[in-house]
Design a protein around this motif. Structure first.
Motif, mmCIF file in Angstrom:
data_model
loop_
_atom_site.group_PDB
_atom_site.id
_atom_site.type_symbol
_atom_site.label_atom_id
_atom_site.label_comp_id
_atom_site.label_asym_id
_atom_site.label_seq_id
_atom_site.Cartn_x
_atom_site.Cartn_y
_atom_site.Cartn_z
ATOM 1 N N PHE A 36 1.255 10.564 -21.134
ATOM 2 C CA PHE A 36 2.250 9.622 -20.601
ATOM 3 C C PHE A 36 1.891 8.182 -20.203
ATOM 4 C CE2 PHE A 36 3.805 13.927 -19.478
ATOM 5 C CZ PHE A 36 4.835 13.911 -19.975
ATOM 6 N N GLY A 37 0.402 8.112 -20.344
ATOM 7 C CA GLY A 37 0.026 6.880 -20.007
ATOM 8 C C GLY A 37 -0.181 6.287 -18.828
ATOM 9 N N HIS A 38 -0.056 7.187 -17.713
ATOM 10 C CA HIS A 38 -0.081 6.672 -16.272
ATOM 11 C C HIS A 38 -0.711 8.068 -15.518
ATOM 12 C CE1 HIS A 38 3.599 8.729 -15.176
ATOM 13 N NE2 HIS A 38 4.143 8.151 -16.365
ATOM 14 N N ALA A 39 -1.241 7.527 -14.380
ATOM 15 C CA ALA A 39 -1.527 8.692 -13.544
ATOM 16 C C ALA A 39 -0.447 9.722 -13.317
ATOM 17 C CB ALA A 39 -2.428 8.247 -12.371
ATOM 18 N N PHE A 40 -0.966 11.042 -12.993
ATOM 19 C CA PHE A 40 -0.095 11.983 -12.364
ATOM 20 C C PHE A 40 0.413 11.683 -10.932
ATOM 21 C CE2 PHE A 40 1.011 16.124 -10.226
ATOM 22 C CZ PHE A 40 2.160 16.528 -10.798
ATOM 23 N N VAL A 41 1.821 11.591 -10.488
ATOM 24 C CA VAL A 41 1.912 11.268 -9.117
ATOM 25 C C VAL A 41 2.888 12.299 -8.626
ATOM 26 C CG1 VAL A 41 1.895 8.744 -9.277
ATOM 27 C CG2 VAL A 41 3.995 9.772 -9.977
ATOM 28 N N HIS A 90 -5.376 16.260 -15.373
ATOM 29 C CA HIS A 90 -5.139 14.853 -15.399
ATOM 30 C C HIS A 90 -5.344 14.170 -16.499
ATOM 31 C CE1 HIS A 90 -3.832 14.415 -10.867
ATOM 32 N NE2 HIS A 90 -4.854 15.368 -10.592
ATOM 33 N N ALA A 91 -6.229 14.370 -17.435
ATOM 34 C CA ALA A 91 -6.485 13.695 -18.234
ATOM 35 C C ALA A 91 -5.601 14.096 -19.595
ATOM 36 C CB ALA A 91 -7.877 14.108 -19.024
ATOM 37 N N ALA A 92 -4.937 15.301 -19.599
ATOM 38 C CA ALA A 92 -3.717 15.468 -20.556
ATOM 39 C C ALA A 92 -2.574 14.815 -20.232
ATOM 40 C CB ALA A 92 -3.787 16.987 -20.526
ATOM 41 N N ALA A 97 0.786 2.113 -12.471
ATOM 42 C CA ALA A 97 -0.729 1.669 -12.663
ATOM 43 C C ALA A 97 -1.414 1.459 -11.686
ATOM 44 C CB ALA A 97 -0.408 0.118 -13.307
ATOM 45 N N ALA A 98 -1.104 1.471 -10.485
ATOM 46 C CA ALA A 98 -1.885 1.441 -9.232
ATOM 47 C C ALA A 98 -2.150 2.781 -8.610
ATOM 48 C CB ALA A 98 -1.250 0.466 -8.138
ATOM 49 N N GLU A 99 -1.599 3.687 -9.270
ATOM 50 C CA GLU A 99 -1.693 5.137 -8.617
ATOM 51 C C GLU A 99 -3.040 5.648 -9.250
ATOM 52 O OE1 GLU A 99 -0.180 6.786 -6.203
ATOM 53 O OE2 GLU A 99 1.221 5.089 -5.916
ATOM 54 N N CYS A 100 -3.818 6.440 -8.609
ATOM 55 C CA CYS A 100 -4.755 7.223 -9.282
ATOM 56 C C CYS A 100 -4.759 8.821 -8.436
ATOM 57 C CB CYS A 100 -6.224 6.443 -8.612
ATOM 58 S SG CYS A 100 -6.406 6.349 -7.021
ATOM 59 N N PRO A 101 -5.272 9.756 -9.361
ATOM 60 C CA PRO A 101 -5.212 10.830 -8.988
ATOM 61 C C PRO A 101 -6.203 11.175 -7.676
ATOM 62 C CG PRO A 101 -6.102 10.834 -10.997
ATOM 63 C CD PRO A 101 -5.776 9.582 -10.727
ATOM 64 N N ALA A 102 -5.733 11.955 -6.712
ATOM 65 C CA ALA A 102 -6.105 12.350 -5.559
ATOM 66 C C ALA A 102 -7.347 13.307 -5.986
ATOM 67 C CB ALA A 102 -5.154 12.741 -4.468
ATOM 68 N N PRO A 103 -8.566 13.086 -5.437
ATOM 69 C CA PRO A 103 -9.380 14.352 -5.593
ATOM 70 C C PRO A 103 -9.142 15.410 -5.033
ATOM 71 C CG PRO A 103 -10.322 12.690 -4.057
ATOM 72 C CD PRO A 103 -9.043 12.190 -4.405
ATOM 73 N N SER A 133 0.893 -1.216 -0.017
ATOM 74 C CA SER A 133 -0.001 -0.193 0.323
ATOM 75 C C SER A 133 0.834 1.208 -0.166
ATOM 76 C CB SER A 133 -0.875 0.116 1.067
ATOM 77 O OG SER A 133 -0.254 0.174 2.229
ATOM 78 N N CYS A 134 2.242 1.225 0.345
ATOM 79 C CA CYS A 134 3.087 2.091 0.401
ATOM 80 C C CYS A 134 3.571 2.582 -1.047
ATOM 81 C CB CYS A 134 4.172 2.129 1.391
ATOM 82 S SG CYS A 134 3.520 1.973 3.014
ATOM 83 N N CYS A 135 3.924 1.535 -1.595
ATOM 84 C CA CYS A 135 4.485 1.618 -3.050
ATOM 85 C C CYS A 135 4.066 0.263 -3.825
ATOM 86 C CB CYS A 135 5.870 1.487 -3.132
ATOM 87 S SG CYS A 135 6.702 1.520 -4.653
ATOM 88 N N HIS A 136 3.249 0.555 -4.799
ATOM 89 C CA HIS A 136 2.573 -0.519 -5.452
ATOM 90 C C HIS A 136 3.543 -1.404 -6.518
ATOM 91 C CE1 HIS A 136 -1.041 0.986 -3.722
ATOM 92 N NE2 HIS A 136 -0.708 2.215 -4.003
#
Length: 143
Positions: A77-82, A70-72, A47-53, A3-6
């Motif tokens: 880049f093909g993955h969620a912004f972290v 986030h969509a742009a 791949a397991a990251e998702c943007p925080a609301p 849960s800390c680093c997927h």
């Protein structure tokens, strides 16, 4: 640990080197393990990251701007912004995220991958420190 680093490899490396004599040693090992991620390990973690609301009180226009940014980013880049927001005050987080996305959209894919990997290391360390600070202790053998 997952849960800390997927990344399975990251979690396995952390587990393989236990016990850690101190919390500082554990946190340093968490950061170091992040540097050993191969490309597919980084892909797994991203791949397991998702943007925080955004904060529930954020204005509708800010929510729309954040969704669009986030969509742009994901399209480019093909993955969620972290991003690690450690040290950023809650009231400044939305602006910090928007500014960072806009800035990082100009990165070349390889450059952005390195930036995202660095942010993932920071996030993993922060998540682990937060879990420990909240008293979510691990059995001694797991440290």
């Amino acid at each position: 640990m997952l849960s800390c680093c997927h990344s399975t490899r990251w979690a396995e490396r952390m587990a393989a080197h236990r016990p850690y004599p101190t919390t500082d040693a554990l946190l340093a090992a968490a950061e170091e393990a992040g540097y050993d991620l191969a490309g597919h390990d980084l892909d797994e973690a991203l791949a397991a990251e998702c943007p925080a609301p955004p904060h529930p009180d954020a204005p509708p226009a800010a929510r729309t701007a954040l969704r669009a940014a986030h969509a742009a980013y994901e399209s480019r880049f093909g993955h969620a912004f972290v991003i690690s927001l450690e040290g950023v005050r809650p009231g400044e987080r939305l602006d910090a995220v928007l500014a960072a996305i806009r800035s990082r959209l100009g990165n070349e894919p390889d450059e952005e991958r390195a930036v995202a990997a660095d942010e993932l290391r920071r996030l993993a360390r922060s998540r682990l420190a937060f879990a420990l600070a909240r008293g979510l202790t691990f059995p001694r053998a797991d440290l």
